[in-house]
Design a protein around this motif. Sequence first.
Motif, PDB file in Angstrom:
ATOM      1  N   LEU A 230       0.822  -1.209   0.000  1.00 40.80           N
ATOM      2  CA  LEU A 230       0.000   0.000   0.000  1.00 40.80           C
ATOM      3  C   LEU A 230       0.854   1.256   0.000  1.00 40.80           C
ATOM      4  O   LEU A 230       0.332   2.362   0.027  1.00 40.80           O
ATOM      5  CB  LEU A 230      -0.918   0.030   1.226  1.00 40.80           C
ATOM      6  CG  LEU A 230      -1.941  -1.080   1.366  1.00 40.80           C
ATOM      7  CD1 LEU A 230      -2.866  -0.787   2.541  1.00 40.80           C
ATOM      8  CD2 LEU A 230      -2.764  -1.205   0.103  1.00 40.80           C
ATOM      9  N   GLN A 233       3.628   5.335   3.242  1.00 36.51           N
ATOM     10  CA  GLN A 233       2.779   6.153   4.114  1.00 36.51           C
ATOM     11  C   GLN A 233       1.754   5.297   4.843  1.00 36.51           C
ATOM     12  O   GLN A 233       1.607   5.372   6.057  1.00 36.51           O
ATOM     13  CB  GLN A 233       2.023   7.176   3.264  1.00 36.51           C
ATOM     14  CG  GLN A 233       2.797   8.425   2.958  1.00 36.51           C
ATOM     15  CD  GLN A 233       1.910   9.436   2.255  1.00 36.51           C
ATOM     16  OE1 GLN A 233       1.130   9.090   1.372  1.00 36.51           O
ATOM     17  NE2 GLN A 233       2.028  10.685   2.623  1.00 36.51           N
ATOM     18  N   TYR A 234       1.025   4.502   4.045  1.00 38.50           N
ATOM     19  CA  TYR A 234       0.009   3.647   4.646  1.00 38.50           C
ATOM     20  C   TYR A 234       0.641   2.615   5.575  1.00 38.50           C
ATOM     21  O   TYR A 234       0.126   2.334   6.652  1.00 38.50           O
ATOM     22  CB  TYR A 234      -0.812   2.944   3.571  1.00 38.50           C
ATOM     23  CG  TYR A 234      -2.000   3.749   3.102  1.00 38.50           C
ATOM     24  CD1 TYR A 234      -3.021   4.061   3.979  1.00 38.50           C
ATOM     25  CD2 TYR A 234      -2.092   4.186   1.796  1.00 38.50           C
ATOM     26  CE1 TYR A 234      -4.108   4.799   3.563  1.00 38.50           C
ATOM     27  CE2 TYR A 234      -3.179   4.933   1.365  1.00 38.50           C
ATOM     28  CZ  TYR A 234      -4.186   5.227   2.251  1.00 38.50           C
ATOM     29  OH  TYR A 234      -5.268   5.954   1.836  1.00 38.50           O
ATOM     30  N   SER A 237       1.306   4.108   8.815  1.00 36.93           N
ATOM     31  CA  SER A 237       0.102   4.416   9.590  1.00 36.93           C
ATOM     32  C   SER A 237      -0.518   3.154  10.174  1.00 36.93           C
ATOM     33  O   SER A 237      -1.363   3.230  11.045  1.00 36.93           O
ATOM     34  CB  SER A 237      -0.913   5.162   8.722  1.00 36.93           C
ATOM     35  OG  SER A 237      -1.664   4.256   7.945  1.00 36.93           O
TER      36      SER A 237
ATOM     37  N   PHE B  88      -5.205   6.547   9.137  1.00 37.04           N
ATOM     38  CA  PHE B  88      -4.944   7.604   8.167  1.00 37.04           C
ATOM     39  C   PHE B  88      -5.496   7.201   6.815  1.00 37.04           C
ATOM     40  O   PHE B  88      -5.448   6.039   6.432  1.00 37.04           O
ATOM     41  CB  PHE B  88      -3.424   7.803   8.042  1.00 37.04           C
ATOM     42  CG  PHE B  88      -2.990   9.221   8.204  1.00 37.04           C
ATOM     43  CD1 PHE B  88      -3.364  10.178   7.272  1.00 37.04           C
ATOM     44  CD2 PHE B  88      -2.193   9.615   9.269  1.00 37.04           C
ATOM     45  CE1 PHE B  88      -2.960  11.495   7.415  1.00 37.04           C
ATOM     46  CE2 PHE B  88      -1.791  10.926   9.429  1.00 37.04           C
ATOM     47  CZ  PHE B  88      -2.173  11.871   8.497  1.00 37.04           C
ATOM     48  N   VAL B  89      -6.009   8.176   6.067  1.00 37.08           N
ATOM     49  CA  VAL B  89      -6.342   7.956   4.653  1.00 37.08           C
ATOM     50  C   VAL B  89      -5.677   9.071   3.870  1.00 37.08           C
ATOM     51  O   VAL B  89      -5.774  10.240   4.261  1.00 37.08           O
ATOM     52  CB  VAL B  89      -7.870   7.962   4.409  1.00 37.08           C
ATOM     53  CG1 VAL B  89      -8.180   7.839   2.922  1.00 37.08           C
ATOM     54  CG2 VAL B  89      -8.540   6.838   5.172  1.00 37.08           C
ATOM     55  N   PHE B  90      -4.978   8.720   2.796  1.00 36.62           N
ATOM     56  CA  PHE B  90      -4.249   9.708   2.007  1.00 36.62           C
ATOM     57  C   PHE B  90      -4.951   9.934   0.670  1.00 36.62           C
ATOM     58  O   PHE B  90      -5.848   9.193   0.283  1.00 36.62           O
ATOM     59  CB  PHE B  90      -2.811   9.232   1.766  1.00 36.62           C
ATOM     60  CG  PHE B  90      -2.052   8.972   3.035  1.00 36.62           C
ATOM     61  CD1 PHE B  90      -1.423  10.010   3.700  1.00 36.62           C
ATOM     62  CD2 PHE B  90      -1.993   7.708   3.577  1.00 36.62           C
ATOM     63  CE1 PHE B  90      -0.736   9.781   4.875  1.00 36.62           C
ATOM     64  CE2 PHE B  90      -1.303   7.463   4.753  1.00 36.62           C
ATOM     65  CZ  PHE B  90      -0.674   8.510   5.404  1.00 36.62           C
ATOM     66  N   ASN B  92      -3.451   9.791  -2.302  1.00 32.59           N
ATOM     67  CA  ASN B  92      -2.943   8.858  -3.304  1.00 32.59           C
ATOM     68  C   ASN B  92      -2.825   7.464  -2.731  1.00 32.59           C
ATOM     69  O   ASN B  92      -2.367   7.290  -1.625  1.00 32.59           O
ATOM     70  CB  ASN B  92      -1.550   9.285  -3.750  1.00 32.59           C
ATOM     71  CG  ASN B  92      -1.627  10.398  -4.750  1.00 32.59           C
ATOM     72  OD1 ASN B  92      -2.448  10.369  -5.656  1.00 32.59           O
ATOM     73  ND2 ASN B  92      -0.784  11.385  -4.577  1.00 32.59           N
ATOM     74  N   THR B  93      -3.245   6.481  -3.510  1.00 32.04           N
ATOM     75  CA  THR B  93      -2.952   5.108  -3.141  1.00 32.04           C
ATOM     76  C   THR B  93      -2.290   4.483  -4.347  1.00 32.04           C
ATOM     77  O   THR B  93      -2.929   4.295  -5.370  1.00 32.04           O
ATOM     78  CB  THR B  93      -4.234   4.319  -2.862  1.00 32.04           C
ATOM     79  OG1 THR B  93      -5.144   5.185  -2.228  1.00 32.04           O
ATOM     80  CG2 THR B  93      -3.951   3.125  -2.004  1.00 32.04           C
ATOM     81  N   MET B 156     -10.338   2.316   1.223  1.00 31.43           N
ATOM     82  CA  MET B 156      -9.292   2.765   2.141  1.00 31.43           C
ATOM     83  C   MET B 156      -9.915   3.294   3.442  1.00 31.43           C
ATOM     84  O   MET B 156      -9.334   3.165   4.512  1.00 31.43           O
ATOM     85  CB  MET B 156      -8.407   3.841   1.497  1.00 31.43           C
ATOM     86  CG  MET B 156      -7.600   3.369   0.294  1.00 31.43           C
ATOM     87  SD  MET B 156      -6.873   1.729   0.436  1.00 31.43           S
ATOM     88  CE  MET B 156      -5.470   2.062   1.461  1.00 31.43           C
TER      89      MET B 156
END
Lengths: 341, 353
Positions: A230, A233-234, A237, B88-90, B92-93, B156
């Motif tokens: 993912l 960043q993910y 987290s 967290f959710v961004f 971009n994935t 997400m």
Amino acid sequence: MNKKYIDIKLIGLSLTIIPLFFIDISIGSSNISISEIIQTLFGGEEESSIATILWLIRIPKALVAILVGIALSISGLLMQALFRNPMAGPSVLGINSGASLGVALVSLSSGIGLGINSISYLENFGIWLTVIAASAGAGIVMFIILLVAHKVNDNVALLIVGMMLGALTASLVGIAQYFSHPDQLQEYILWTFGSLGGIVYEQITILTLFVILGFIIALTLCRSMNLMLLGEQYAKSMGLSVQKYRILSILSASLLAGSVTGFCGPIGFVGIAAPHIARVVAKSSDHFKLLPLSAVIGAIGMLICDTISHISDSGVVIPINSITSLIGAPIVIIAMLKGRK
Amino acid sequence: MNESVLSTQNLITGYQDKGEAPKVVGQYGELHLRRGEFNVLIGVNGVGKSTLLKTLSGEIVPLEGQVTINDQILGALNNTQRSLLISFVFSNTSIVGKLTVFETVLMGRYPYVNWWGKLKDSDHTIALDALKDVGANHLQDRYINTLSDGERQKVMIARAIAQNTDVIFLDEPSAHLDLINRIEIFQLLKSIARKKKKAILLSTHEIEMSLQVADNLWILYDDKVKIGSPSAIVASNFINQTFSSPSIAFNAKSGVFNFCAPERLFSFTISYSDTVHQYDGTIDPVVYLEWECKKMISEGAFNDENPQFEVILTLSEDKKSLIWKVNNNGKKYTYDLYKCNLFSELLKLYQVD
């Protein structure tokens, strides 16, 4: 990720290792039939020439093929996950080139005035010397990469450092080659062809220990590798300590690829191709599935390549590194095209 | 007032490089994120939205002060401990490889499992429930990279719900989405905050939409923050002051930003005659004129009591088309409604003068 980690595909593929192993040890300059093999292995005949060929040459070679296949494919899987790039393999960190520099320095040393005449004069010690030189070379490069990984928090930078180290060692090897005697040059070139043979049981034990250690570390990283799918960043987290993961990945990949390159020389494409095939077979990127599958597929691939390498009954053995590349490259292309659909 | 989940004391955000003076981004003092509330963080580019989110989530250490979640000081926690408190959710994935929707949501349970990654049946149930919460359970066996951007963001979000944290941060989650998906995502988050008692903070540039949906707005300006309900913030004319620019003006009544032209060219008035209805029942002349007027203003015309141009929308004499009748200081002109651009015609007349 799913509840059952062991699926039917994995069991099926694992079982094919057994017939492939017997085919590998039966084929060669003198073909030995399966019944003869069974008689020799389980009948207790120890004095015959067949027993000698089997126990001293073919079985160790086949065992090494399996170990090499497991080690390189896991190492490749680790690097592909770390760099999030399916074209990464054990060689991206410059471990192969580090090993080749070590061997080049030893086998070409008289050319550049380091004193040791030639490994071929050193008989059995020579093999160990090559192994030690290759492992030391791989180890030094691995140490530098780990240092960089510790300092720099950027995988692309890490990739570039690996490639630059590769270029650096290649140029040093080039200089050593330029100044060395043709005989020594031939020795070095022979090493770069890769070889699964000539490895005795005590060395196999050492190789096995390295592979087990690398495998165990890789097992603990499956969760982290899934998270990295993912993106960093993910992954962070969701609790991933990226730094720890990177260091352990590099450590494991280096132990696996470094020890193999040390004992057998550079063997290309298994590390890239096996994880690719595993992905196609598993139809998933779940590393809990991919890790065992890659290992099994790597072992199968190396057994097949080894069989092909000595399939001619004239006693000629084709260099293993050429065969793995010859078979591996089209497989990577096919796997990639299939994966795009 | 709802229970505070996350709070800060004397918070100053910013960056400090070794051997250099600290670079302060924002001085926010005491902040609170409360359970069950949907908070929206807005501010112009570069004002420090991401820095604030990263500081509140523990990725960046504050220059001064500290962040506390459920009485635990964030700075004292490691990544894994933090992942039990914050998801967290961004925007971009980028997913490499083949992952199904369900496998992705299941990853939200990773902070709860041991190093080997053994998931329990309860983890599967939680992941499935999370997918239902966002209305995406029909997608569970699809591969993530075959989803649309909107579906992917919902997945997400489901993953964040499965992570089961008190606080959810979202960094511009709707940046790549179309209007309908943006609205759906906002409404979804609002209902999640309510129903699941989550404290949600979302950063976005969607000011108009935030005004309609958010419980609280956090507006970053200079190095400060203004927090309040949308009504309070709009009524205090704060939006116009913060997002001020010669080319845009916020209309507090309609809640919409209007464009302004860089220069004022000519004045005009615009109206219609009732004959319009005889020709075309599908056009609402009031709405039509309002938008024509808006467009003219955005290009440089302006309303004035003594206009240069008086424009009337009416039916042509042969009753075959709608026309603009223009009176320019006694000189009369007519233009076909569907065949001309009113502003450029008036501009031509203005430039001849």
